[in-house]
Design a protein around this motif. Sequence first.
Motif, PDB file in Angstrom:
ATOM      1  N   THR A 161       0.835  -1.199   0.000  1.00 33.39           N
ATOM      2  CA  THR A 161       0.000   0.000   0.000  1.00 33.39           C
ATOM      3  C   THR A 161       0.868   1.246   0.000  1.00 33.39           C
ATOM      4  OG1 THR A 161      -1.776  -1.144   1.177  1.00 33.39           O
ATOM      5  CG2 THR A 161      -1.787   1.259   1.280  1.00 33.39           C
ATOM      6  N   GLU A 162       1.880   1.261   0.854  1.00 29.45           N
ATOM      7  CA  GLU A 162       2.789   2.404   0.958  1.00 29.45           C
ATOM      8  C   GLU A 162       3.490   2.681  -0.376  1.00 29.45           C
ATOM      9  OE1 GLU A 162       7.003   2.769   3.081  1.00 29.45           O
ATOM     10  OE2 GLU A 162       5.341   2.479   4.513  1.00 29.45           O
TER      11      GLU A 162
ATOM     12  N   ASP B  94       2.315   1.649  -3.260  1.00 24.85           N
ATOM     13  CA  ASP B  94       1.274   1.672  -4.296  1.00 24.85           C
ATOM     14  C   ASP B  94       1.562   0.675  -5.423  1.00 24.85           C
ATOM     15  OD1 ASP B  94      -1.172   2.467  -5.321  1.00 24.85           O
ATOM     16  OD2 ASP B  94      -0.257   3.979  -6.617  1.00 24.85           O
ATOM     17  N   ILE B  95       1.863  -0.568  -5.021  1.00 20.93           N
ATOM     18  CA  ILE B  95       2.060  -1.628  -6.007  1.00 20.93           C
ATOM     19  C   ILE B  95       1.164  -2.814  -5.667  1.00 20.93           C
ATOM     20  CG2 ILE B  95       4.426  -1.020  -6.668  1.00 20.93           C
ATOM     21  CD1 ILE B  95       5.463  -3.115  -4.768  1.00 20.93           C
ATOM     22  N   ASP B  96       0.779  -3.555  -6.707  1.00 19.16           N
ATOM     23  CA  ASP B  96      -0.101  -4.701  -6.507  1.00 19.16           C
ATOM     24  C   ASP B  96       0.592  -6.042  -6.727  1.00 19.16           C
ATOM     25  OD1 ASP B  96      -2.400  -3.217  -5.834  1.00 19.16           O
ATOM     26  OD2 ASP B  96      -2.794  -2.809  -7.944  1.00 19.16           O
ATOM     27  N   VAL B  97       1.742  -6.016  -7.406  1.00 20.65           N
ATOM     28  CA  VAL B  97       2.471  -7.252  -7.669  1.00 20.65           C
ATOM     29  C   VAL B  97       3.920  -7.067  -7.235  1.00 20.65           C
ATOM     30  CG1 VAL B  97       3.220  -8.898  -9.432  1.00 20.65           C
ATOM     31  CG2 VAL B  97       0.987  -7.799  -9.640  1.00 20.65           C
ATOM     32  N   LEU B  98       4.413  -8.034  -6.488  1.00 19.21           N
ATOM     33  CA  LEU B  98       5.792  -8.006  -6.023  1.00 19.21           C
ATOM     34  C   LEU B  98       6.395  -9.377  -6.311  1.00 19.21           C
ATOM     35  CD1 LEU B  98       8.074  -6.572  -4.401  1.00 19.21           C
ATOM     36  CD2 LEU B  98       7.040  -7.549  -2.345  1.00 19.21           C
ATOM     37  N   ILE B  99       7.510  -9.389  -7.043  1.00 22.91           N
ATOM     38  CA  ILE B  99       8.178 -10.645  -7.351  1.00 22.91           C
ATOM     39  C   ILE B  99       9.551 -10.622  -6.702  1.00 22.91           C
ATOM     40  CG2 ILE B  99       9.076 -12.133  -9.178  1.00 22.91           C
ATOM     41  CD1 ILE B  99       6.908 -10.890 -11.021  1.00 22.91           C
ATOM     42  N   ILE B 100       9.792 -11.611  -5.860  1.00 24.01           N
ATOM     43  CA  ILE B 100      11.086 -11.761  -5.199  1.00 24.01           C
ATOM     44  C   ILE B 100      11.527 -13.198  -5.451  1.00 24.01           C
ATOM     45  CG2 ILE B 100      12.317 -11.771  -3.001  1.00 24.01           C
ATOM     46  CD1 ILE B 100      10.350  -9.620  -2.034  1.00 24.01           C
ATOM     47  N   GLY B 101      12.582 -13.348  -6.228  1.00 26.43           N
ATOM     48  CA  GLY B 101      13.027 -14.691  -6.595  1.00 26.43           C
ATOM     49  C   GLY B 101      11.935 -15.384  -7.391  1.00 26.43           C
TER      50      GLY B 101
ATOM     51  N   TYR C 283      -8.208  -6.208   1.167  1.00 21.43           N
ATOM     52  CA  TYR C 283      -7.249  -6.710   0.200  1.00 21.43           C
ATOM     53  C   TYR C 283      -6.932  -8.166   0.498  1.00 21.43           C
ATOM     54  CZ  TYR C 283      -6.549  -1.935  -1.303  1.00 21.43           C
ATOM     55  OH  TYR C 283      -6.751  -0.676  -1.792  1.00 21.43           O
ATOM     56  N   SER C 284      -6.955  -8.965  -0.543  1.00 18.02           N
ATOM     57  CA  SER C 284      -6.499 -10.344  -0.397  1.00 18.02           C
ATOM     58  C   SER C 284      -5.075 -10.408  -0.922  1.00 18.02           C
ATOM     59  CB  SER C 284      -7.415 -11.300  -1.162  1.00 18.02           C
ATOM     60  OG  SER C 284      -7.432 -10.990  -2.535  1.00 18.02           O
ATOM     61  N   LEU C 285      -4.341 -11.379  -0.462  1.00 19.45           N
ATOM     62  CA  LEU C 285      -2.941 -11.523  -0.860  1.00 19.45           C
ATOM     63  C   LEU C 285      -2.768 -12.938  -1.397  1.00 19.45           C
ATOM     64  CD1 LEU C 285      -0.203 -10.073  -0.833  1.00 19.45           C
ATOM     65  CD2 LEU C 285       0.179 -11.040   1.435  1.00 19.45           C
ATOM     66  N   HIS C 286      -2.331 -13.039  -2.643  1.00 17.91           N
ATOM     67  CA  HIS C 286      -2.149 -14.329  -3.293  1.00 17.91           C
ATOM     68  C   HIS C 286      -0.666 -14.574  -3.526  1.00 17.91           C
ATOM     69  CE1 HIS C 286      -6.472 -14.462  -4.094  1.00 17.91           C
ATOM     70  NE2 HIS C 286      -6.352 -13.163  -4.322  1.00 17.91           N
ATOM     71  N   VAL C 287      -0.219 -15.762  -3.195  1.00 17.86           N
ATOM     72  CA  VAL C 287       1.180 -16.139  -3.371  1.00 17.86           C
ATOM     73  C   VAL C 287       1.251 -17.200  -4.449  1.00 17.86           C
ATOM     74  CG1 VAL C 287       3.224 -17.124  -2.251  1.00 17.86           C
ATOM     75  CG2 VAL C 287       1.647 -15.706  -0.928  1.00 17.86           C
TER      76      VAL C 287
END
Length: 129
Positions: free
Chosen positions: A48-49, A51-58, A122-126
Motif C-alpha cells: 500500500t505504501e 502503491d504496487i499490486d504485484v511483487l516478485i522476489i526470486g 485486500y487479499s494476498l495471493h502467493v
Amino acid sequence: MELDINEQDPEDMDLTDVVLEYDDIVSAISVLEKRRDELRTRILNALTEKDIDVLIIGDVELRRQKVEWKLWRINKLKAYLMKKDLWDVVESVDRKTLSKLIEKGILTEEELQGTYDVETRYSLHVKRA
C-alpha cells in the motif's frame, strides 16, 4: 518451531498418542496462523505504501487484490427480504446465498442498496514462479 508429524495411520495408534499429536498440531497451526497474519499485515502495508499490486522476489510472486466486501445491515435486509418472501431462502445473512440470488436476477444490487455498507479489503495471493 519443530513439529514431528507421525506418518502412522491414526487407526493404528494408541488414542493417547493421537490426542497428544492432535494437540501439537492445533497449537502449531495457531502459532503459524498468528505469524502469517503478522507477515501478511506487514506485506500489505508495504504494498500500500509503495502503491504496487504485484511483487516478485526470486521465484515468489505476491499479488494484492482489492475486494469490496458488503457488510450487510441485518435489520434493513431482513425487512426487505421478508417483503419479497425471500427471507426463508436466505434465513441468515449469507454472502454466497445473496450473491446467487443476485446472479439469478431474483434480486438486484440496486434494490439492495441501503441494506449494506461497503468495506474495501485486500487479499494476498502467493504464487511460485
